[in-house]
Write an enzyme that holds these catalytic residues in place. Sequence first.
Site, PDB file in Angstrom:
ATOM      1  N   GLY A   1      23.653  43.380  25.616  1.00  0.00           N
ATOM      2  CA  GLY A   1      23.910  42.429  26.679  1.00  0.00           C
ATOM      3  C   GLY A   1      23.072  42.702  27.920  1.00  0.00           C
ATOM      4  N   SER A   2      23.672  42.483  29.062  1.00  0.00           N
ATOM      5  CA  SER A   2      22.915  42.531  30.317  1.00  0.00           C
ATOM      6  C   SER A   2      22.462  43.920  30.733  1.00  0.00           C
ATOM      7  CB  SER A   2      23.738  41.892  31.443  1.00  0.00           C
ATOM      8  OG  SER A   2      23.890  40.506  31.214  1.00  0.00           O
ATOM      9  N   THR A   3      22.994  44.975  30.101  1.00  0.00           N
ATOM     10  CA  THR A   3      22.457  46.300  30.412  1.00  0.00           C
ATOM     11  C   THR A   3      20.989  46.385  29.986  1.00  0.00           C
ATOM     12  OG1 THR A   3      23.233  47.226  28.295  1.00  0.00           O
ATOM     13  CG2 THR A   3      24.691  47.441  30.206  1.00  0.00           C
TER      14      THR A   3
END
Length: 486
Positions: free
Chosen positions: A219-221
Amino acid sequence: MNKPIRVVSVFCLVLFLALLVNSTYLMYVRADDLSDDPRNRRVITAAYSRERGAILVGNDAIARSVPSDDRYEFQRTYTQPLKYAPVTGYFSFYGQTGIERSQNAVLSGDDSRLFVTRLVDMLSNSDPQGGNVQLTIDAAAQDAAWEGLENLPGDAQGAVVALEPTTGRVLAMASTPTFDPNNLASHDFGAVADLSKELNNDPRQPLINRGIGTTLPPGSTFKLVTAAAAIESGDYDADSMVPGGFRFQLPQSTTSVGNYDGGDCGGRRITLTQALQVSCNVTFLSLANELGVEAMADQAEAFGFNSTSLEDLGGQATSLYPRDMDPPQTALSGIGQSNVTATPLQMAMVVAAIANDGDVMRPYVVDEVRAPNLSVLDRTDPETISKAISSTTADELTRMMVETVSSGTATPAQIPGVEVAGKTGTAQSTPDRPPYAWFVSFAPADEPQVAVAVLVQSSDTSRSEIAGGRLGGPIAKAVMEAVISQ
């Protein structure tokens, strides 16, 4: 000598020679293979009759052998079984996992570094003993990681990995659900076989160390990797203006992708720092599309994707960034979706590299190998794997991550009086299950001592409440506090 007797004599001689050749082959050519074969019950029986070495965290033995009153003489015991099972693994009559397997030669006393010890034992007619393995795990960090996972609502699945950025030492590695290795080390082999079958068939997969054995969309990591690739290209820095807005049209597709909250990230043009602060999907979809699959793959691999690096603990899964993705998939990879998958260890390595001026250190969990008398036989030296990014890029990313914790999506990781760098992630899964919550961070930002990755794979949290900051942020904060407060 008549012919029948001569034939029988020759036949007996041939049989004797065949027996001699077979014995020689088994005793000298195949000796090591047969000895290492996990199906060799004689070797296991002999190991059970020997005092196996201890696995140590600090001064505490979290796994050791104690005298037993049966034919095997020693019973393997684990003092904090659930908390450390993903690392120690188990030692049973049917096999070993974790440190019990990777360091089996040391623990059983068969390692060549223990030759002198074995010789002294033989000359003094003493019972042989195994060597001891000192782990890099920090007890306080492990406690915080374990308690954080245990406090998640319901029957949660997740993992925490913490690294020392400058060395690669694994400071914490916790996973849930877990298991009790004492039950698998039992000398009641019927019960062990039944339990092993039950655990292997459990859909929650408690035997897997999710810190290194589970790969999921980060995801956004993963936007940290995309941002790193953009800055490394020379065309961007933390203050560069980048696309914002409500939606991004995937190339060669009729599909458009919006932001997590449905907003416009603050405008059609925003700074790269603001894009990371609010975790703007449109920005990082645009950047990945612009950079292309080769540049994105090169950057991901520089951080450790598409390979494994933890050499002293088995059970690793490879974090993947495929090089054969088409343009729509490449754009989606910029927000950690598409075919990108990562372990918590891999994402911890990403933030640890940013904290360490761009240097990726090889992670390790075995600090020292010791003789039965605790004298040090070997010590692991830190090793740099790669230069993922320049120190300038690392500084830019750190500044952006600090802003994300100060006034962005990662505020749950704030520590009073300490500057923290962090990034949230909420990765979409299949439509019939909730998303995955991620959180990565390091602290203190100006002199990092610990880098953390948290994955919450599932919990009894309503879908609308699942977010990396809300679920993973407090856990990462507790682990960081446990390390920097010492």
